[in-house]
Design an enzyme around this catalytic site. Sequence first.
Site, short mmCIF file in Angstrom:
data_model
loop_
_atom_site.label_atom_id
_atom_site.label_comp_id
_atom_site.label_asym_id
_atom_site.label_seq_id
_atom_site.Cartn_x
_atom_site.Cartn_y
_atom_site.Cartn_z
N LYS A 154 10.54 -3.42 8.84
CA LYS A 154 9.65 -3.90 9.91
C LYS A 154 10.54 -4.36 11.06
O LYS A 154 11.36 -5.27 10.89
CB LYS A 154 8.82 -5.09 9.42
N ASP A 200 8.28 0.68 9.39
CA ASP A 200 6.88 0.30 9.20
C ASP A 200 6.22 0.14 10.57
O ASP A 200 6.91 -0.08 11.57
CB ASP A 200 6.78 -1.04 8.46
N MET A 201 4.89 0.21 10.61
CA MET A 201 4.19 -0.05 11.87
C MET A 201 3.39 -1.34 11.74
O MET A 201 2.72 -1.55 10.73
CB MET A 201 3.26 1.13 12.20
N GLN A 239 -0.93 4.72 12.14
CA GLN A 239 -2.11 4.08 11.52
C GLN A 239 -3.39 4.77 12.01
O GLN A 239 -3.70 4.73 13.21
CB GLN A 239 -2.14 2.61 11.91
N ARG A 283 4.75 8.78 8.02
CA ARG A 283 3.84 8.22 7.01
C ARG A 283 2.51 7.92 7.69
O ARG A 283 2.47 7.18 8.68
CB ARG A 283 4.43 6.92 6.45
N LYS A 325 -3.98 4.04 6.73
CA LYS A 325 -5.19 3.66 7.46
C LYS A 325 -4.88 2.57 8.48
O LYS A 325 -5.42 2.56 9.57
CB LYS A 325 -6.26 3.16 6.48
N THR A 355 -1.98 6.61 0.97
CA THR A 355 -3.32 6.07 0.73
C THR A 355 -3.57 5.99 -0.77
O THR A 355 -3.01 6.78 -1.53
CB THR A 355 -4.41 6.94 1.40
N ARG A 383 -2.50 -9.37 3.44
CA ARG A 383 -3.04 -8.06 3.82
C ARG A 383 -3.55 -7.32 2.59
O ARG A 383 -4.56 -6.62 2.66
CB ARG A 383 -1.97 -7.24 4.57
N ARG A 384 -2.87 -7.49 1.44
CA ARG A 384 -3.35 -6.82 0.21
C ARG A 384 -4.67 -7.43 -0.25
O ARG A 384 -5.56 -6.75 -0.71
CB ARG A 384 -2.31 -6.93 -0.93
P1 FDA Z 1 -8.76 1.74 1.01
O1 FDA Z 1 -8.39 0.38 1.53
O2 FDA Z 1 -10.07 2.30 1.43
O3 FDA Z 1 -8.64 1.72 -0.56
C1 FDA Z 1 -9.02 2.79 -1.39
C2 FDA Z 1 -8.96 2.36 -2.83
O4 FDA Z 1 -7.61 2.05 -3.17
C3 FDA Z 1 -9.71 1.07 -3.13
O5 FDA Z 1 -11.07 1.33 -3.41
C4 FDA Z 1 -8.95 0.55 -4.33
O6 FDA Z 1 -9.32 1.25 -5.48
C5 FDA Z 1 -7.53 0.89 -3.98
N1 FDA Z 1 -6.87 -0.16 -3.21
C6 FDA Z 1 -6.54 -0.14 -1.89
N2 FDA Z 1 -5.92 -1.28 -1.52
C7 FDA Z 1 -5.88 -2.04 -2.62
C8 FDA Z 1 -5.35 -3.33 -2.88
N3 FDA Z 1 -4.76 -4.06 -1.94
N4 FDA Z 1 -5.46 -3.82 -4.15
C9 FDA Z 1 -6.03 -3.10 -5.12
N5 FDA Z 1 -6.55 -1.86 -4.94
C10 FDA Z 1 -6.48 -1.35 -3.70
N6 FDA Z 1 -0.21 -0.42 6.93
C11 FDA Z 1 0.27 -0.69 8.17
O7 FDA Z 1 -0.49 -1.15 9.02
N7 FDA Z 1 1.58 -0.44 8.47
C12 FDA Z 1 2.44 0.10 7.57
O8 FDA Z 1 3.61 0.30 7.90
C13 FDA Z 1 1.95 0.40 6.27
N8 FDA Z 1 2.75 0.95 5.31
C14 FDA Z 1 2.19 1.41 4.14
C15 FDA Z 1 2.97 2.10 3.22
C16 FDA Z 1 2.39 2.65 2.10
C17 FDA Z 1 3.23 3.44 1.15
C18 FDA Z 1 1.00 2.47 1.84
C19 FDA Z 1 0.33 3.08 0.65
C20 FDA Z 1 0.24 1.73 2.71
C21 FDA Z 1 0.82 1.18 3.85
N9 FDA Z 1 0.07 0.42 4.73
C22 FDA Z 1 0.59 0.13 5.98
C23 FDA Z 1 -1.25 -0.14 4.32
C24 FDA Z 1 -2.41 0.75 4.73
O9 FDA Z 1 -2.56 0.73 6.12
C25 FDA Z 1 -3.73 0.29 4.09
O10 FDA Z 1 -4.01 -1.02 4.49
C26 FDA Z 1 -3.71 0.32 2.57
O11 FDA Z 1 -3.03 1.44 2.09
C27 FDA Z 1 -5.15 0.38 2.03
O12 FDA Z 1 -5.79 1.55 2.50
P2 FDA Z 1 -6.12 2.81 1.57
O13 FDA Z 1 -5.78 4.03 2.34
O14 FDA Z 1 -5.43 2.69 0.28
O15 FDA Z 1 -7.68 2.84 1.43
#
Ligand code: FDA
Length: 309
Positions: free
Chosen positions: A101, A135-136, A164, A185, A188, A227, A289-290
Site C-alpha cells: 500500500k 494495492d489500491m 476497483q 488485479r 470490487k 474475488t 474492511r473484512r
Molecule cells: P463479495 O463481497 O460480494 O463476496 C462474495 C462472497 O465471498 C460472499 O458471499 C462470501 O461468501 C465471500 N466473502 C467475501 N468477503 C468475505 C469476508 N470478508 N469474509 C467472509 N466471506 C467473504 N480492495 C481494494 O479496495 N483494494 C485492494 O488493493 C484490494 N486487494 C485485494 C486483493 C485480493 C487478492 C482480494 C481477493 C481482494 C482485494 N480487495 C481489495 C478487496 C475487494 O475489493 C473486496 O472488498 C473483497 O474481495 C470482497 O469482494 P468479493 O469480490 O469477494 O465479493
Amino acid sequence: MPNPLRFALLTASRNRAVRKVVEHAPVSRNVVRRFVAGTAVDDAVRVAAELVAGGLAVSLDHLGEDTTEVGHAESTTKAYVTLLRRLAEGDLTPAAEVSVKLSAVGQALDESMALDNARAICTAAAAANTTVTLDMEDHTTTDSTLSVLRELRRDFPWVGAVLQAYLRRTEADCRDLATEGSRVRLCKGAYREPESVAFQSRSDVDKSYIRCLKALLRGPGYPMIATHDPRLVDIATTLVKRTGRAKGSYEFQMLYGIRPNEQMRLAADGETMRVYVPYGDEWYGYLMRRLAERPANVTFFLRSLATKG
Ligand code: FDA
C-alpha cells in the site's frame, strides 16, 4: 441501496477512538487470527510456505496504511526488504510475491517519497526473483498510485496494479492498462466511496466487474481475477474459455481465510490461485474492511466478545 452496517464499519475503519477500543479488546485476536497470518515476519514466511506447499501462489502484505511519519514509512520499507530476503532464502519465490500500500510508505506525506520507497521494495523483489503489486486505496489516491505505477514500470515492468470495479472510471483504466505484460488485479473495491465516483449497488458493481474483466481479457496483459464471489468466478471461467486464454496467462486471487476450499478447488483444476496474506501488528483497518464485507463476520466477532469478554 448502500448497506448501513457496511457504511458504519467503513467509517469506523478510519476512526482513531474506535481503533483504540477494538485493538485492545482481547477477543479481537481470535477474529484477527482468521484473516491475518500473525504479527512477525516468521509468521508470514511460515504461512507462505504452507500455502505454496499446497500448490497455491501467495502475495504477502505487511499491514499498515495512512502513515503520517517519515520514520514509519522507512520502517515499513525495511520490513518488506527483509521479508523479500526471507522468502528468497526459503525458496518461496517466485510463487510468493508482495503487495504494497503506497500510503504505508509515505504517499500522504510526499508522493516522491512513496515512489523512492516503492522503488527500494521493487529492487529487493528483483533480487529475490519475484514481483510486487501495488494495492489500491480510496479514490483520492487512484491518480497518484497509477502515476507511481507508471514510473516504477519503466525499470520494473512486472509491477502489478489493482483496479476497483466499483469506481466509475475503472473500465477506462482497464482498457489503458490492458497492455503487453501488464499485471492487473481486478477487485470490487473495499472503501467507502461517494456516489459521484463509485457505483453503490451490488448489481451495478458486479456488472462493472464483468465489463472491466472483459476489457482486461481482450488485451495482451495478465489479468488477476480477485474475488470470492462464486457467480463472478463462474463468469470469469466462462469468459476465459471464450477468449481462448491458456491457463497461466491469468490468475485467480482470494484473501487468506476466505473460501479456502474454493482456493484449493481452483488450484486442483490447474488454475493459478494466489492467496493474499496479510501479517503484522497494524491489522485494524484491514479487519474492519473484512467485517464490512460480510455481516456474518460481525456476528462471529460479537459472539467471541460474548464468550470471552
Ligand atoms: P463479495 O463481497 O460480494 O463476496 C462474495 C462472497 O465471498 C460472499 O458471499 C462470501 O461468501 C465471500 N466473502 C467475501 N468477503 C468475505 C469476508 N470478508 N469474509 C467472509 N466471506 C467473504 N480492495 C481494494 O479496495 N483494494 C485492494 O488493493 C484490494 N486487494 C485485494 C486483493 C485480493 C487478492 C482480494 C481477493 C481482494 C482485494 N480487495 C481489495 C478487496 C475487494 O475489493 C473486496 O472488498 C473483497 O474481495 C470482497 O469482494 P468479493 O469480490 O469477494 O465479493
